[in-house]
Scaffold this active site. Structure first.
Site, mmCIF file in Angstrom:
data_model
loop_
_atom_site.group_PDB
_atom_site.id
_atom_site.type_symbol
_atom_site.label_atom_id
_atom_site.label_comp_id
_atom_site.label_asym_id
_atom_site.label_seq_id
_atom_site.Cartn_x
_atom_site.Cartn_y
_atom_site.Cartn_z
ATOM 1 N N GLY A 1 -21.242 1.155 7.546
ATOM 2 C CA GLY A 1 -20.464 2.291 7.998
ATOM 3 C C GLY A 1 -20.926 2.790 9.354
ATOM 4 N N ASP B 1 -8.353 7.522 9.471
ATOM 5 C CA ASP B 1 -8.128 6.857 8.190
ATOM 6 C C ASP B 1 -9.038 5.628 8.135
ATOM 7 O OD1 ASP B 1 -7.202 5.615 5.903
ATOM 8 O OD2 ASP B 1 -5.103 5.531 6.529
ATOM 9 N N ASP C 1 -23.731 3.455 10.334
ATOM 10 C CA ASP C 1 -25.004 2.849 10.745
ATOM 11 C C ASP C 1 -24.848 1.412 11.223
ATOM 12 O OD1 ASP C 1 -26.513 5.143 10.226
ATOM 13 O OD2 ASP C 1 -26.682 4.641 8.093
ATOM 14 N N GLY D 1 -13.323 -2.083 6.630
ATOM 15 C CA GLY D 1 -14.187 -3.211 6.281
ATOM 16 C C GLY D 1 -13.483 -4.541 6.434
ATOM 17 N N ASP D 2 -12.199 -4.577 6.089
ATOM 18 C CA ASP D 2 -11.430 -5.812 6.242
ATOM 19 C C ASP D 2 -11.264 -6.167 7.713
ATOM 20 O OD1 ASP D 2 -11.081 -5.772 3.473
ATOM 21 O OD2 ASP D 2 -9.213 -4.638 3.626
ATOM 22 N N ASP E 1 0.842 -1.198 0.000
ATOM 23 C CA ASP E 1 0.000 0.000 0.000
ATOM 24 C C ASP E 1 0.875 1.246 0.000
ATOM 25 O OD1 ASP E 1 -2.275 -1.515 0.074
ATOM 26 O OD2 ASP E 1 -2.860 -0.971 2.116
ATOM 27 N N THR F 1 -9.158 3.436 5.677
ATOM 28 C CA THR F 1 -8.594 2.363 4.854
ATOM 29 C C THR F 1 -8.508 1.066 5.658
ATOM 30 O OG1 THR F 1 -7.221 4.010 3.726
ATOM 31 C CG2 THR F 1 -6.664 1.696 3.387
#
Length: 288
Positions: free
Chosen positions: A206, A230, A208, A235-236, A11, A232
């Site tokens: 997110g 951040d 919610d 979700g993972d 990354d 990034t």
């Protein structure tokens, strides 16, 4: 155990005043490089949440620094092959509101072979889960082969591609998507999450929170209010932490734990390096 057939990226992260518009040139206020990729992020999240994970992936000849990073997170390198194409990488812009924009180069993540997959699956036991994402090649082959061996399959439909999802729907037990991906899939298939015929559909929303559709029941989980730096890899982190606890059978706790892990993660810069460990998440939950 969770066998994660997942991407590994370098990354390249640039902090910018705002996300670039078409044709716009921006000056970056900072630059950092990190271990990343949806797959390895999820494996690290599983491990840091106290789960047992075996990562299967590919790196190019230029992947030495990433191997050191992976080992530093306590993950085994046994399932990571060296291939003759450049290592996958991501160029990531992060703005002052902690929103991001990402461009991916697949590289070595598209160099999986059926032989590598077969050898990895041959080590699995009946109670194991297989975890997949859309950043590697041969995803349908892994899903089909794993199901034929009697394994449970979890699939993260990101980066989203409706065609890719349709190819694996008959071979997975858990589908994970965000709210936008769920809407796009429902539009493509003409049916919503509860009508897909799957054992479990996990939808993250997110701020919610998230919800899990399981059989005739829907579990809801709110989010924790934090100051994001951040997003990034959030979700993972959620999915990896969720899977680590979900395999133990307590759905409500798995959702709460995952929400707390991702909340902590976004208060730090980077993706893999920002993922909290089990003790940090449990301490966070004790004061909420």
């Amino acid at each position: 155990m969770i066998l994660n057939f997942g991407s590994i990226n370098l990354d390249l992260v640039y902090r910018v005043p705002h996300l670039p518009a078409p044709g716009e040139t921006l000056a970056s206020s900072s630059f950092m490089r990190y271990l990343g990729g949806k797959g390895i992020n999820q494996s690290i999240a599983v491990a840091r949440a106290g789960g047992t994970v075996h990562h299967i992936g590919c790196l190019g000849p230029d992947g030495g620094w990433l191997r050191e990073q992976i080992a530093g997170f306590g993950l085994s390198l046994d399932g990571i092959a060296t291939v003759d194409v450049p290592t996958g990488h991501a160029v990531i812009f992060v703005d002052e509101a902690a929103e991001n924009q990402i461009v991916l180069f697949g590289g070595s993540n598209h160099a999986f072979t059926q032989d590598q997959i077969d050898r990895a699956l041959a080590q699995a036991s009946a109670e194991d889960w297989v975890l997949l994402q859309n950043e590697t090649n041969l995803v349908p082959y892994v899903a089909q082969t794993a199901k034929a061996r009697g394994l449970k399959v979890a699939y993260s439909a990101a980066p989203f591609d409706a065609v890719a999802v349709r190819e694996v729907l008959d071979h997975i037990d858990l589908l994970a998507l965000n709210e936008g991906e769920a809407a796009a899939l429902a539009s493509d298939l003409g049916r919503g999450a509860s009508d897909l015929g799957l054992d479990h559909v996990l939808i993250t929303k997110g701020a919610d929170g998230a919800e899990l559709h399981s059989a005739d029941q829907v579990f809801h989980q709110g989010s924790f209010a934090v100051e994001s730096i951040d997003t990034t890899g959030a979700g993972d982190t959620f999915l990896g932490a969720f899977m680590a606890r979900f395999v133990d059978g307590d759905v409500a706790h798995a959702l709460e734990f995952a929400a707390a892990a991702s909340a902590l993660q976004v208060t730090r810069q980077g993706a893999a390096a920002a993922i909290p460990d089990k003790a940090e998440v449990e301490a966070f939950l004790r004061v909420r």
